[in-house]
Design an enzyme around this catalytic site. Sequence first.
Site, PDB file in Angstrom:
ATOM      1  N   LYS A   1       1.845  -2.024  -2.972  1.00 44.58           N
ATOM      2  CA  LYS A   1       2.853  -3.042  -2.620  1.00 44.58           C
ATOM      3  C   LYS A   1       3.981  -3.047  -3.636  1.00 44.58           C
ATOM      4  O   LYS A   1       3.741  -2.880  -4.842  1.00 44.58           O
ATOM      5  CB  LYS A   1       2.206  -4.434  -2.606  1.00 44.58           C
ATOM      6  CG  LYS A   1       0.887  -4.491  -1.860  1.00 44.58           C
ATOM      7  CD  LYS A   1       0.293  -5.887  -1.806  1.00 44.58           C
ATOM      8  CE  LYS A   1      -1.115  -5.830  -1.247  1.00 44.58           C
ATOM      9  NZ  LYS A   1      -2.157  -5.444  -2.238  1.00 44.58           N
TER      10      LYS A   1
ATOM     11  N   ASP B   1      -6.649  -0.621  -1.552  1.00 43.69           N
ATOM     12  CA  ASP B   1      -5.455  -1.472  -1.525  1.00 43.69           C
ATOM     13  C   ASP B   1      -5.145  -1.953  -2.942  1.00 43.69           C
ATOM     14  O   ASP B   1      -5.906  -2.722  -3.520  1.00 43.69           O
ATOM     15  CB  ASP B   1      -5.677  -2.699  -0.631  1.00 43.69           C
ATOM     16  CG  ASP B   1      -4.480  -3.650  -0.706  1.00 43.69           C
ATOM     17  OD1 ASP B   1      -3.413  -3.267  -0.202  1.00 43.69           O
ATOM     18  OD2 ASP B   1      -4.605  -4.743  -1.302  1.00 43.69           O
TER      19      ASP B   1
ATOM     20  N   HIS C   1       5.281  -7.039  -0.968  1.00 41.26           N
ATOM     21  CA  HIS C   1       4.178  -7.930  -1.356  1.00 41.26           C
ATOM     22  C   HIS C   1       4.291  -9.316  -0.730  1.00 41.26           C
ATOM     23  O   HIS C   1       3.302  -9.958  -0.434  1.00 41.26           O
ATOM     24  CB  HIS C   1       4.100  -8.031  -2.876  1.00 41.26           C
ATOM     25  CG  HIS C   1       2.739  -8.355  -3.394  1.00 41.26           C
ATOM     26  ND1 HIS C   1       2.177  -7.694  -4.463  1.00 41.26           N
ATOM     27  CD2 HIS C   1       1.812  -9.246  -2.988  1.00 41.26           C
ATOM     28  CE1 HIS C   1       0.962  -8.189  -4.687  1.00 41.26           C
ATOM     29  NE2 HIS C   1       0.725  -9.138  -3.814  1.00 41.26           N
TER      30      HIS C   1
ATOM     31  N   TYR D   1      -0.518  -5.697  -9.603  1.00 41.79           N
ATOM     32  CA  TYR D   1      -1.898  -5.817 -10.119  1.00 41.79           C
ATOM     33  C   TYR D   1      -2.079  -5.097 -11.458  1.00 41.79           C
ATOM     34  O   TYR D   1      -3.102  -5.267 -12.122  1.00 41.79           O
ATOM     35  CB  TYR D   1      -2.931  -5.262  -9.121  1.00 41.79           C
ATOM     36  CG  TYR D   1      -2.942  -5.932  -7.771  1.00 41.79           C
ATOM     37  CD1 TYR D   1      -2.300  -7.147  -7.547  1.00 41.79           C
ATOM     38  CD2 TYR D   1      -3.608  -5.354  -6.699  1.00 41.79           C
ATOM     39  CE1 TYR D   1      -2.297  -7.753  -6.298  1.00 41.79           C
ATOM     40  CE2 TYR D   1      -3.620  -5.960  -5.445  1.00 41.79           C
ATOM     41  CZ  TYR D   1      -2.955  -7.147  -5.256  1.00 41.79           C
ATOM     42  OH  TYR D   1      -2.969  -7.727  -4.015  1.00 41.79           O
TER      43      TYR D   1
END
Length: 310
Positions: free
Chosen positions: A88, A58, A121, A63
């Site tokens: 996401k 994930d 997200h 990120y």
Amino acid sequence: MPSQNPEHLNTVKGMDMELTLNNGVTMPALGLGVFQSAPEQTTAAVEAALTTGYRHIDTAAAYGNEREVGDGIRSSSLDRSEVFIETKVWVSDYGYDHTLHAWDKATGKLRVDYLDLLILHQPAPDRFEKTIAAYKALETLLADGRVRAIGVSNFMPHHLERLLASTNIVPAVNQIELHPYFTQPDVQATDAGHGILTQAWSPIGGITFYPGWGGEDRRNVMEDQTITAIARTHSKSPAQVMLRWHLQQGRSAIPKSTNPARIAENFDVFDFELGAAELAAIDALDTGNRNGPDPDQARPERFAMVIPEA
Ligand SMILES: NC(=O)c1ccc[n+]([C@@H]2O[C@H](COP(=O)([O-])OP(=O)(O)OC[C@H]3O[C@@H](n4cnc5c(N)ncnc54)[C@H](OP(=O)(O)O)[C@@H]3O)[C@@H](O)[C@H]2O)c1
């Protein structure tokens, strides 16, 4: 020791290693999370996870490590099709056309030609119509075979109701903050009522102890006496008890670690079983207090973060 062969784990202790989403796609219940995994640590963490037996990662555009996740998958001996890749779309890419392009960015960094699961997200409360348009783009990507499943994250029941009223495809997954101190039973019930799989972020309570979040009164769920006592009974760690609790209750969980020993520890949860009283004792720890961001609050600075091109 963690198994090296997850195919054999499907029926371990009567619990499914794989969960079937509402469109028939199967997803390994346990995945590796990579939030706050520095890019330079991410490739090694993904490699360690895949060697351990994980088959689900994930990540997220926000990120900043999709490229390194892709590197880790490619440097394993596994075929692309053997790894379930979830990522996401960040808020700054919401809106129909922008979200279609967010797929280009994500797949370009991961260097894959499809995603297994693409989720929004979080709802953007200050521009919910763009959130809806973003989800419509996910529907298009699904219809085109560019993603195998679509979903959301941090959607509360009222966000879900608004989304469902204006779109056609029920999300496969809702990824939410969920650990013993914050179990969101209302969201879990709404998800279940619509056939949406609840996936736990901070499944071992990272948000209750990692630096940079929460107030002084924050309590570390890893040190909770109920959890540590149950862990002692089974000769397991608190993290393993929490992961087992998620899995036995039918949730997906995506614990993050960049430490190979903890990555292995978090996957070594298929050789014991919690009893009904133990599950109930963990359920009873819910405080009702959120540790992470409130999905109903706009965070203009954070929302404006630009996701680079691939
Ligand atoms: N959708 C969202 O808004 C959202 C928000 C947050 C997270 N997520 C996703 O959910 C994933 C997991 O959540 P999270 O990262 O917030 O928290 P978490 O997985 O509950 O906890 C991670 C923290 O626990 C430590 N840790 C890992 N295994 C451990 C073990 N066995 N014993 C003791 N400590 C251990 C990690 O440090 P080390 O790395 O040093 O082991 C890290 O500090 C994220 O990585 C991300 O993929 C999504």
